[in-house]
Design an enzyme around this catalytic site. Sequence first.
Site, short mmCIF file in Angstrom:
data_model
loop_
_atom_site.label_atom_id
_atom_site.label_comp_id
_atom_site.label_asym_id
_atom_site.label_seq_id
_atom_site.Cartn_x
_atom_site.Cartn_y
_atom_site.Cartn_z
N ASN A 1 -2.55 -4.60 -2.03
CA ASN A 1 -2.69 -5.41 -0.80
C ASN A 1 -1.36 -6.00 -0.34
OD1 ASN A 1 -3.95 -6.41 1.44
ND2 ASN A 1 -4.40 -8.36 0.49
N THR B 1 0.85 -1.20 0.00
CA THR B 1 0.00 0.00 0.00
C THR B 1 0.88 1.23 0.00
OG1 THR B 1 -1.65 -1.21 1.25
CG2 THR B 1 -1.88 1.16 1.25
N GLY C 1 -0.01 -0.19 5.65
CA GLY C 1 0.38 -1.13 6.71
C GLY C 1 -0.77 -1.98 7.23
N SER D 1 -11.64 -2.63 4.14
CA SER D 1 -10.28 -2.08 4.09
C SER D 1 -9.95 -1.37 5.39
CB SER D 1 -10.20 -1.08 2.93
OG SER D 1 -9.00 -0.38 2.96
N SER D 2 -8.68 -1.14 5.62
CA SER D 2 -8.25 -0.31 6.76
C SER D 2 -7.77 1.06 6.29
CB SER D 2 -7.11 -1.00 7.51
OG SER D 2 -7.54 -2.21 8.04
O1 DON Z 1 -7.17 -2.21 2.27
C1 DON Z 1 -6.51 -2.70 3.19
O2 DON Z 1 -6.76 -2.53 4.35
C2 DON Z 1 -5.28 -3.52 2.84
N1 DON Z 1 -5.37 -4.03 1.51
C3 DON Z 1 -4.06 -2.67 3.05
C4 DON Z 1 -2.78 -3.46 2.91
C5 DON Z 1 -1.59 -2.69 3.31
O3 DON Z 1 -1.67 -1.61 3.81
C6 DON Z 1 -0.29 -3.38 3.05
N2 DON Z 1 0.83 -2.64 3.51
N3 DON Z 1 1.33 -1.66 3.17
#
Ligand code: DON
Length: 570
Positions: free
Chosen positions: A403, A383, A475, A454-455
């Site tokens: 992701n 991300t 993250g 999602s976060s």
């Molecule tokens: O949308 C989400 O919450 C995840 N796909 C985010 C993944 C992520 O932040 C990976 N690290 N950087």
Amino acid sequence: MFRKFIPFTFVAAYLCSLALAADPPWLARSQTGMVASDSPEASQIGADVLRQGGNAFDAAIATSFALAVSRPQSTGLGGGGFLVAYVAKERRVMALDFREVAPAGATRERYDRLAAAAGAGPSPTIYGGNAVGVPGQLAGLAEIHRRFATRPLHDLVQPSIRLAETGFVADEHYQSAVKEALADFEKWPQLKEQYKHIYGTLLGSGTPPKAGDQITRPELAKALRLIAEQGPDVFYKGPLGAAAVKAAQAAGGVLALDDLAAYQPREREPLRAPFEGYEIVTMPPPSSGGVCIIETLNVLHEMALDFPGGLRGIHDDLYPPLLVCALKHAFADRARWLGDPDAARIPVQRLISPDYARRLADRFCPAKSEEYGTKQMPDDRGTSHFCVADKDGNIVALTETVNGVFGSLVIAEPYGIILNNQMDDFAANPGKPNLYGLIQGEANAVAPGKRPLSSMSPTIVFKEGRPVLVLGASGGPRIITSVLQVMLNVVEFDMPLAEAMSAVRIHHQWLPDEVYFDREPPATLVGILKGANKISTEHKTGVAQAIQFLPDGTLVGACDPRKGGRPAGL
Ligand code: DON
């Protein structure tokens, strides 16, 4: 009292390396415009657009195309994202959701079957065609362009075509991402054959790049040139999409041309909540970020009311344990309630209401995990977040993602587009933790056309109608705790932005029931928390980017020192 405590306990290694008088290299100041992304090349490309008279939206689009080139481990045209923005000429905030959706063939039965059949190899929602959601990235950029941009899309793509041809510089983050991916290829040697395109190109056939190597992406340059010449339909109705479908199906998935043709970004009403004299404006579902941030702030506020001076005046030893407690409530509710608002009823207003926070705060910090949130239910890689501010007052917070590290490993050939593995953000393996250790609920079950929870938490903070801070992070679930703590450090604890970004971060996501730190924490902090909590020895981190708006009009841009980004001011 609190402020005296912070510098000695929360601020460790990073700050030691900073000359206190001078700004660190990951911080920049400007009166007229700023881009803060996690890639130096991408920030520079965005700032050039501002310098040439483009607005924050033009700059954001150019930055995002550049990130697709220079942060292939984190984001790109095969992913999706969220935007929270302040549109100066309309004097309003808005949110755009260009999250991936599940393909029409991605039924729950299919994913139950896949989960049951998964052998000893990697999960089918992490690598391969079944991991791939319908990418929303280019549709999102096109929508931002249609509504707010002042420069032709063609011009905004050009710098990234050049970057893809001349190459971006491999930095430590990129090297370690390649090594992390290669560790899985060592563990499961069959991956070398299954994902031979990415293995032979970005993964260097097993040899990680050296720091400073120029990494060119000629195939992606070709894709970008087609986008510049023909527009976004070249993906949703043209050869780039056909290549994505072919690659995902060859890797066992169900992505279809009709899924691409049907994809639509959605405008959402941002969540707005008052907090101690500020207004927090952040991303609603299908992000869990906004709800979790506001619920945590509300619970913290309620708990701190029992102490003289509230949160600001809280006793030295109390902020960390109260934060952990509040996070456990919010993440328990994330697991219980949150998912795609177009597919399930999500009780957002109840979860972010002060009344609900009061009831949770009254429960304080129960011993059992089941007693957090509504009582019912039992690392930075893929991300990238960036912020832009321009001289006219436009503000962009944009978080985008493929992701996991290098997404699903599936590449749309011959265009170098890495397809996401966002299907792992669904509760695709019921009861089992996903890539980020998150246990998720029924509201986030897989269904065709649905957006995975999602976060990602792009956020803008206002005071009396004026912006004070724009930020966001990458993250996984640590996005939420990173945004929350950087924001509290600035607006509540009055830390300068450099200090707010460098401070040790605490993370708790309800389950596993452990407190995490982003690095070895100071012994005093462990001492405060260890009585009531299990302390994990595993250190993982979120990566934040932010711009602070100082009262004298200065923009301070900061890129988290944990990933190697650099802000670019005018
Ligand atoms: O949308 C989400 O919450 C995840 N796909 C985010 C993944 C992520 O932040 C990976 N690290 N950087």
